[in-house]
Design an enzyme around this catalytic site. Structure first.
Site, mmCIF file in Angstrom:
data_model
loop_
_atom_site.group_PDB
_atom_site.id
_atom_site.type_symbol
_atom_site.label_atom_id
_atom_site.label_comp_id
_atom_site.label_asym_id
_atom_site.label_seq_id
_atom_site.Cartn_x
_atom_site.Cartn_y
_atom_site.Cartn_z
ATOM 1 N N GLU A 1 5.604 5.371 -5.618
ATOM 2 C CA GLU A 1 6.729 4.949 -4.768
ATOM 3 C C GLU A 1 7.336 3.642 -5.284
ATOM 4 O O GLU A 1 7.625 2.718 -4.527
ATOM 5 C CB GLU A 1 6.257 4.793 -3.324
ATOM 6 C CG GLU A 1 5.672 6.071 -2.741
ATOM 7 C CD GLU A 1 5.158 5.916 -1.330
ATOM 8 O OE1 GLU A 1 5.564 6.715 -0.466
ATOM 9 O OE2 GLU A 1 4.351 5.003 -1.095
ATOM 10 N N CYS B 1 5.556 6.543 8.691
ATOM 11 C CA CYS B 1 5.973 5.138 8.648
ATOM 12 C C CYS B 1 7.471 4.967 8.870
ATOM 13 O O CYS B 1 7.910 3.983 9.490
ATOM 14 C CB CYS B 1 5.561 4.497 7.328
ATOM 15 S SG CYS B 1 6.141 5.376 5.858
#
Length: 617
Positions: free
Chosen positions: A305, A399
């Site tokens: 990421e 998230c």
């Protein structure tokens, strides 16, 4: 009225402070909050119940039961929802149902908290023998940070201390373990505690929280985390590869990096640390120059990421996680307050309207974890549903949704700031903003129209400066001041008028909103030979559903000199302005009309191809 999510203490080195009172009452952002945050926030407790988050808190409180879920950091979803709900209560204190939900969750957190202040259900329920021993992956400090931010939001917005008391007990526990000469020498694998501790210092005035934030920033990058747990990611993934003060560019996991840098900016604001100030400026410039997508998205790689290398910005493989753009907005806003420079609010605007808003569906109940700039006709989806370029009602790693909720709920506080000289408008939405000793009412149909009318409701009985940001994309504008007098001063990115104001005085600015074609930086190999359509702050994209039937989407091209036309479609996608252009079909060069919609509104109809960067014909 509440103060904003960032509230620097008055100091000579603090350039600006957020608006003391800010309320968006109409226009584009009021509509987006109504259809996104206000739809999502009431459903939050049910979604958290379904995901097992609340069951974990009950298990910790009762001392029995098993941990539900796949991740040790699931408590943070509860904390982020609490922050969002608290900011919502600042605007809607009469919402008894929402207030009751907040009180119920606060009581549950207090019941789950250990007597020593510790609070993370994964290690309370599933792994009590491993507390503070898995800092790389355990996210204990990360969850604590989100709890602190929720508590500060709740205290500022509503006044009661119950949630703040829970947070302070946990912070005291952390302070007993971390710091020079204390039992645990380490940092969290996911930064977040740093900026949260500064916020706690601002709310309570306790210097120990500022000192602890500095400790965590300065201990990072010294190889304290166990990279052998997943060595292929490298230490940059955890932001443990290099001391912050030595960094020359953003790197590693994008969310981790930007949360850390938000804390760095906070520390620079509160301590006057010029070295940290310079680091924050240096890394922001590096990010914008070569590691930011046209939409404001950041994070080029799915693996780790992460940011990737300079100019590594593939449109179809873009990760551009929704949490990463939220972190970018938070950091850029802090830099705007710290420096007073308009370029930081320019990036906030670009990211808000494009990379961020795309992450939540127009229904407020569907989400994108990743935000690519291109989806091909043959797209089959990602191996992990959470990472697919298709909207979903929730995520296994959830998230992003509560993170979106908390930013949308706190959005009014990102609009304006004040200092000893006057009030500055950074973003434009119809509403009332109070800062710098005065109060103004803004009326605008931005971003569909470029007119911004600012009426003074209250001002000091002395010379006072009203400043409006002129966006970097704007090449022409006009301004009409009270009595027809011209603005007295134009600084880079700011239109400023200093005078003795009276209630009812009006300043009107008209920003030219011509649709335009944008070519990429020549170093961006992945989109060389392409163009993008922009209008005002909005990036546009082609979606297959809007194009001529019978023409393969991948064959559409757009000559750079094409004329662009604009029309507003009030019934399309909640009301959008579309841009049309004369395209060509690859191969035979046949003329093909193209219709582009705002990027933020893509993926809200049927599945299909999409692209921001269009090959030149």
């Amino acid at each position: 009225m509440s103060t904003g999510p960032l509230r620097p203490t008055p100091a000579a080195h603090t350039a600006l402070r957020p608006a003391v009172a800010a309320r968006v009452t109409g226009g584009f952002w009021a509509a987006r909050r109504a259809t996104n945050a206000e739809v999502s926030i009431p459903r939050g407790p049910a979604l958290l119940e379904e995901a097992g988050n609340l069951a974990n808190l009950r298990a910790a409180a009762d001392g029995k039961g098993s941990f539900t879920g796949d991740f040790p950091f699931q408590d943070s979803d509860v904390h982020k929802w609490l922050e969002a709900a608290s900011w919502q209560l600042a605007d809607r204190p009469q919402d008894a149902e929402l207030a009751a939900c907040v009180d119920e969750l606060t009581a549950l957190l207090a019941a789950a908290q250990d007597t020593d202040g510790y609070l993370q259900t994964y290690y309370q329920v599933a792994r009590p023998d491993r507390r503070w021993q898995e800092l790389g992956w355990g996210h204990e400090l990360y969850c604590a940070g989100h709890l602190l931010q929720a508590a500060v939001a709740h205290h500022r917005a509503t006044g009661p201390r119950e949630l703040l008391d829970v947070a302070e007990r946990f912070a005291l526990h952390i302070d007993s373990l971390f710091g020079p000469g204390k039992p645990v020498d380490g940092v969290c694998g996911h930064p977040e505690i740093e900026t949260a501790l500064v916020e706690l210092y601002r709310e309570t005035g306790e210097r120990r929280w500022l000192d602890l934030a500095r400790y965590f920033v300065d201990r990072r990058g010294h190889g304290l985390l166990d990279a052998d747990v997943n060595p292929h990611l490298g230490r940059a993934y955890w932001q443990d590869h290099l001391p912050v003060r030595e960094a020359t560019t953003v790197s590693g996991h994008a969310v981790r990096q930007l949360y850390l840098l938000a804390g760095v900016a906070d520390l620079a604001a509160e301590t006057g640390d010029r070295e940290l100030y310079a680091v924050a400026e240096r890394l922001w410039d590096a990010m914008v120059a070569s590691k930011t997508y046209l939409t404001g998205g950041v994070g080029a790689r799915h693996e780790g990421e992460s940011f990737g290398e300079p100019y590594e910005l593939p449109p179809d493989r873009a990760y551009a996680e929704t949490c990463a753009v939220i972190a970018s907005i938070q950091w850029s806003w802090r830099m705007a307050l710290l420096t007073g420079e308009a370029k930081y609010s320019d990036l906030v605007e670009r990211t808000l309207y494009n990379g961020f808003l795309a992450g939540v569906g127009l229904d407020g109940d569907s989400w994108l974890y990743v935000n690519p700039l291109q989806v091909r006709e043959e797209y089959e989806g990602a191996s992990e549903p959470d990472k697919a370029a298709r909207r979903t009602p929730w995520f296994r790693c959830a998230c992003c949704p509560p993170n979106v909720m908390r930013l949308l709920a706190s959005l009014p506080h990102y609009m304006a700031s004040g200092d000893a000289e006057g009030l500055q408008l950074h973003q434009y939405a119809t509403g009332v903003y109070e800062a710098g000793g005065g109060r103004v009412r803004v009326e605008t149909a931005y971003p569909w129209e470029g007119r911004i009318t600012v009426t003074v409701e209250e001002a000091p009985d002395a010379d006072w400066t009203l400043a409006l940001r002129i966006p970097s994309w704007c090449t022409d504008f006009t301004a009409t001041a009270p009595d027809g007098e011209p603005p007295a001063e134009t600084l880079p990115g700011w239109l400023r008028l200093r005078r003795r104001w009276s209630p009812g005085d009006t300043l009107t600015v008209d920003l030219e909103l011509t649709a335009r074609l944008t070519r990429p930086d020549p170093y961006l190999d992945a989109v060389r030979g392409c163009v993008a359509i922009e209008r005002g702050p909005l990036v546009h994209c082609l979606e297959g559903v809007d194009q001529e039937p019978g023409v393969r989407f991948e064959d559409l091209t757009l000559p750079y000199g094409s004329d662009l036309a604009v029309r507003h479609e009030p019934e399309l996608l909640g009301g959008v302005t579309v841009v049309t252009a004369g395209g060509l079909r690859r191969g035979d060069g046949a003329a093909v009309p193209l219709t582009a919609v705002p990027y933020y509104a893509w993926a809200n109809r049927r599945e299909g191809p999409m692209r921001v960067w269009i090959p030149e014909g």
